[in-house]
Design an enzyme around this catalytic site. Structure first.
Site, PDB file in Angstrom:
ATOM      1  N   CYS A 262       0.809  -1.231   0.000  1.00 29.19           N
ATOM      2  CA  CYS A 262       0.000   0.000   0.000  1.00 29.19           C
ATOM      3  C   CYS A 262       0.835   1.272   0.000  1.00 29.19           C
ATOM      4  O   CYS A 262       0.805   2.036  -0.963  1.00 29.19           O
ATOM      5  CB  CYS A 262      -0.917   0.006   1.221  1.00 29.19           C
ATOM      6  SG  CYS A 262      -2.296  -1.127   1.044  1.00 29.19           S
TER       7      CYS A 262
HETATM    8  N1  LIG Z   1      -2.090  -6.617   2.082  1.00 33.26           N
HETATM    9  C1  LIG Z   1      -2.467  -5.532   2.738  1.00 33.26           C
HETATM   10  O1  LIG Z   1      -1.990  -5.280   3.834  1.00 33.26           O
HETATM   11  C2  LIG Z   1      -3.501  -4.580   2.166  1.00 33.26           C
HETATM   12  C3  LIG Z   1      -4.132  -3.675   3.043  1.00 33.26           C
HETATM   13  C4  LIG Z   1      -5.108  -2.826   2.563  1.00 33.26           C
HETATM   14  C5  LIG Z   1      -5.432  -2.847   1.192  1.00 33.26           C
HETATM   15  N2  LIG Z   1      -4.799  -3.705   0.351  1.00 33.26           N
HETATM   16  C6  LIG Z   1      -5.186  -3.689  -1.059  1.00 33.26           C
HETATM   17  O2  LIG Z   1      -6.051  -4.790  -1.318  1.00 33.26           O
HETATM   18  C7  LIG Z   1      -5.809  -5.299  -2.648  1.00 33.26           C
HETATM   19  C8  LIG Z   1      -5.469  -6.769  -2.577  1.00 33.26           C
HETATM   20  O3  LIG Z   1      -4.239  -6.913  -1.865  1.00 33.26           O
HETATM   21  P1  LIG Z   1      -3.740  -8.299  -1.297  1.00 33.26           P
HETATM   22  O4  LIG Z   1      -2.609  -7.967  -0.399  1.00 33.26           O
HETATM   23  O5  LIG Z   1      -4.883  -9.101  -0.766  1.00 33.26           O
HETATM   24  O6  LIG Z   1      -3.209  -8.977  -2.659  1.00 33.26           O
HETATM   25  P2  LIG Z   1      -2.832 -10.520  -2.881  1.00 33.26           P
HETATM   26  O7  LIG Z   1      -1.917 -10.554  -4.034  1.00 33.26           O
HETATM   27  O8  LIG Z   1      -2.423 -11.134  -1.576  1.00 33.26           O
HETATM   28  O9  LIG Z   1      -4.210 -11.197  -3.272  1.00 33.26           O
HETATM   29  C9  LIG Z   1      -4.921 -10.928  -4.437  1.00 33.26           C
HETATM   30  C10 LIG Z   1      -5.441 -12.245  -4.988  1.00 33.26           C
HETATM   31  O10 LIG Z   1      -6.283 -11.967  -6.110  1.00 33.26           O
HETATM   32  C11 LIG Z   1      -6.107 -13.003  -7.058  1.00 33.26           C
HETATM   33  N3  LIG Z   1      -6.601 -12.506  -8.344  1.00 33.26           N
HETATM   34  C12 LIG Z   1      -6.032 -11.628  -9.199  1.00 33.26           C
HETATM   35  N4  LIG Z   1      -6.868 -11.333 -10.213  1.00 33.26           N
HETATM   36  C13 LIG Z   1      -7.992 -12.066 -10.007  1.00 33.26           C
HETATM   37  C14 LIG Z   1      -9.216 -12.193 -10.717  1.00 33.26           C
HETATM   38  N5  LIG Z   1      -9.456 -11.488 -11.826  1.00 33.26           N
HETATM   39  N6  LIG Z   1     -10.145 -13.044 -10.234  1.00 33.26           N
HETATM   40  C15 LIG Z   1      -9.915 -13.750  -9.091  1.00 33.26           C
HETATM   41  N7  LIG Z   1      -8.763 -13.658  -8.373  1.00 33.26           N
HETATM   42  C16 LIG Z   1      -7.829 -12.807  -8.825  1.00 33.26           C
HETATM   43  C17 LIG Z   1      -4.627 -13.293  -7.008  1.00 33.26           C
HETATM   44  O11 LIG Z   1      -4.337 -14.578  -7.524  1.00 33.26           O
HETATM   45  C18 LIG Z   1      -4.347 -13.175  -5.505  1.00 33.26           C
HETATM   46  O12 LIG Z   1      -4.489 -14.418  -4.846  1.00 33.26           O
HETATM   47  C19 LIG Z   1      -4.712  -4.432  -3.238  1.00 33.26           C
HETATM   48  O13 LIG Z   1      -5.281  -3.402  -3.986  1.00 33.26           O
HETATM   49  C20 LIG Z   1      -4.027  -3.859  -2.010  1.00 33.26           C
HETATM   50  O14 LIG Z   1      -3.419  -2.610  -2.301  1.00 33.26           O
HETATM   51  C21 LIG Z   1      -3.863  -4.593   0.828  1.00 33.26           C
END
Ligand SMILES: NC(=O)c1ccc[n+]([C@@H]2O[C@H](COP(=O)([O-])OP(=O)(O)OC[C@H]3O[C@@H](n4cnc5c(N)ncnc54)[C@H](O)[C@@H]3O)[C@@H](O)[C@H]2O)c1
Length: 455
Positions: free
Chosen positions: A294
């Site tokens: 982030c």
């Molecule tokens: N990790 C954190 O601490 C955090 C905190 C707040 C916000 N976010 C935001 O949340 C979002 C997700 O982050 P994350 O850390 O969970 O990412 P991540 O990479 O851990 O998980 C995302 C998942 O989505 C899957 N994916 C991708 N495209 C897809 C699709 N079209 N259909 C189905 N599955 C799909 C991927 O295979 C992956 O498993 C990002 O925008 C991030 O900036 C993350």
């Protein structure tokens, strides 16, 4: 009954189905929260490996307790995962938690959101609430998602008249009656024992009042508190504000830490003293740089949209630049410490302790440790690392390493030990006892002495 009445009735009788798209750090905990509350959840995930793990009750995210995942998958049967997007038609709500990385030119890569919207447009049923949780720039929900979903819903059998062919222009779902769009940013803080998905208040901005009413009813099953705002773009800006606030303050303290180092002032002592002010000061701590999915990325999202408005984000830009340079300054600390022992980086064994971007988690995305390792390796340092949470890593330059065991021998054989992440598992006394030279980038060791160099 109207679509709105149908979905609200389902929610009130606990018969709604919630689809979570993307089962990563954000999506899986949210899915488990809904499933624990008794809501039937279908997780949509592109990775077959993750789908198989979830369906066999095997956890891969630090913040979820293994037993809880097993319970909702195997006993309560409220959570299942699939790669099959056509099953979106079984869902009353679809919540998107897919990645939003930057491309190699540091521009937002919206392809994951776009692909999720295409799947939704083609497969949702009439009367679906859709919420985006991924971090992104303000206007994404209304200007990128809405037209895409509408366009692809023209290929969706739900929106073709059952009485026969309609003209091209009449096909497709209509926002406000066939589906409702909202933005509700995820605020998860991985590793935080006090605040997790359920008890962290959730901000939500929907495009219409009906969407807000439906969204609130759905989210209240999994989240204790919803704070409503007037539009998706306000909610999108809220997330960016929260993260850039951290970025700017971390950059400020990092810059002051570098200056303090030159002036022989202990910045940690300064912060402890400043904290005694009971108002108007919030402590931020210096470190080797920012990491995670982030804070390092959000300024670039904002920059992307600001350019469209011909607006220069100079403060955020400066903060980002300071932090991007931090790994280089940390390398200088390592090189200077070695130099004080009449050693060169070239040929020295450098043992990094911790590669996660913050303590007690298994996430090394954008971790400054990786950048410091790359710079040190590029100068001829022999890199070794230990991290109790991360067994192998690939650096930004593509170097691959595996964690070593943290033994006396490993510490003694290193020319220098670099404390890059303050994992609670690290026995500081043991590390100090057996290391020749330490660079402490996380204030883990109180006293600076001839063996310990602090940030
Ligand atoms: N990790 C954190 O601490 C955090 C905190 C707040 C916000 N976010 C935001 O949340 C979002 C997700 O982050 P994350 O850390 O969970 O990412 P991540 O990479 O851990 O998980 C995302 C998942 O989505 C899957 N994916 C991708 N495209 C897809 C699709 N079209 N259909 C189905 N599955 C799909 C991927 O295979 C992956 O498993 C990002 O925008 C991030 O900036 C993350």
């Amino acid at each position: 009954m109207t679509n709105k009445q149908t979905i609200l009735k389902k929610i009130s009788t606990n018969s709604e189905v919630v689809g979570i798209i993307g089962l990563g750090y954000v999506g899986l905990p949210l899915a488990v929260n809904f499933a624990e509350a008794g809501v039937h959840v279908i997780g949509f995930e592109k990775s077959k490996e993750k789908v198989d793990l979830v369906n066999s009750g095997k956890n891969y995210i630090g913040d979820i307790r293994d037993a809880v995942l097993r319970e909702v998958v195997v006993e309560k049967l409220t959570l299942e995962a699939t790669t099959d997007a056509t099953r979106m038609k079984e869902c009353d709500a679809l919540i998107i938690a897919v990645p939003t990385p930057l491309d190699k030119f540091r521009k937002p890569d919206m392809s994951y959101i776009e692909s999720a919207c295409i799947d939704i447009g083609k497969n949702m049923k009439s009367g679906t609430f859709i919420s985006l949780e991924s971090t992104t720039y303000p206007t994404t929900t209304e200007d990128l998602m809405l037209p895409l979903i509408m366009e692809y819903s023209k290929q969706n059998p739900y929106f073709v008249s059952p009485l026969g062919e309609m003209s091209e222009g009449q096909r497709g779902g209509k926002h406000g009656t066939d589906f409702w769009l909202a933005y509700s940013p995820e605020r998860v803080d991985p590793g935080n024992k006090d605040f997790h998905t359920r008890n962290t208040p959730k901000v939500m901005g929907a495009m219409t009042e009906d969407g807000m009413e439906i969204g609130e009813a759905i989210y209240l099953k999994a989240i204790d508190n919803i704070h409503k705002v007037s539009s998706p773009r306000v909610a999108e800006m809220v997330k960016i504000l929260e993260n850039t606030y951290r970025l700017v303050n971390i950059s400020l303290i990092n810059e002051l830490a570098l200056l303090s180092g030159k002036m022989d002032i202990n910045i940690w002592e300064v912060i402890e003293a400043a904290k005694t002010k009971p108002f108007g000061f919030q402590a931020f701590y210096p470190g080797p740089g920012i990491g995670g999915h982030c804070i390092p990325l959000d300024p670039f999202y904002l920059e992307h949209i600001a350019k469209k408005y011909d607006f220069d984000l100079s403060m955020i830009h400066t903060a980002g630049s300071i932090n991007m340079r931090m790994p280089h300054y940390m390398y200088i600390k390592i090189a200077t410490a070695l130099n004080s022992q009449k050693k060169a980086v070239n040929g020295s064994k450098v043992l990094f302790l911790g590669v996660a971007y913050k303590p007690n988690i298994n996430d090394a995305r954008e971790s400054p440790a990786l950048e410091i390792m790359d710079i040190t390796a590029h100068k001829g340092g022999i890199i070794v690392y230990h991290d109790p949470y991360i067994s192998k890593i690939k650096t930004n330059a593509g170097r691959e390493y595996q964690t070593v065991e943290l033994t006396k021998e490993e510490l003694r054989s290193a020319d220098i030990v670099v404390l890059t992440t303050n994992h609670k598992d690290f026995d500081v006394e043991f590390i100090q006892k057996h290391s020749k030279l330490i660079v402490d980038l996380r204030n883990m060791i109180e006293e600076e002495n001839e063996k310990v160099v602090k940030l």
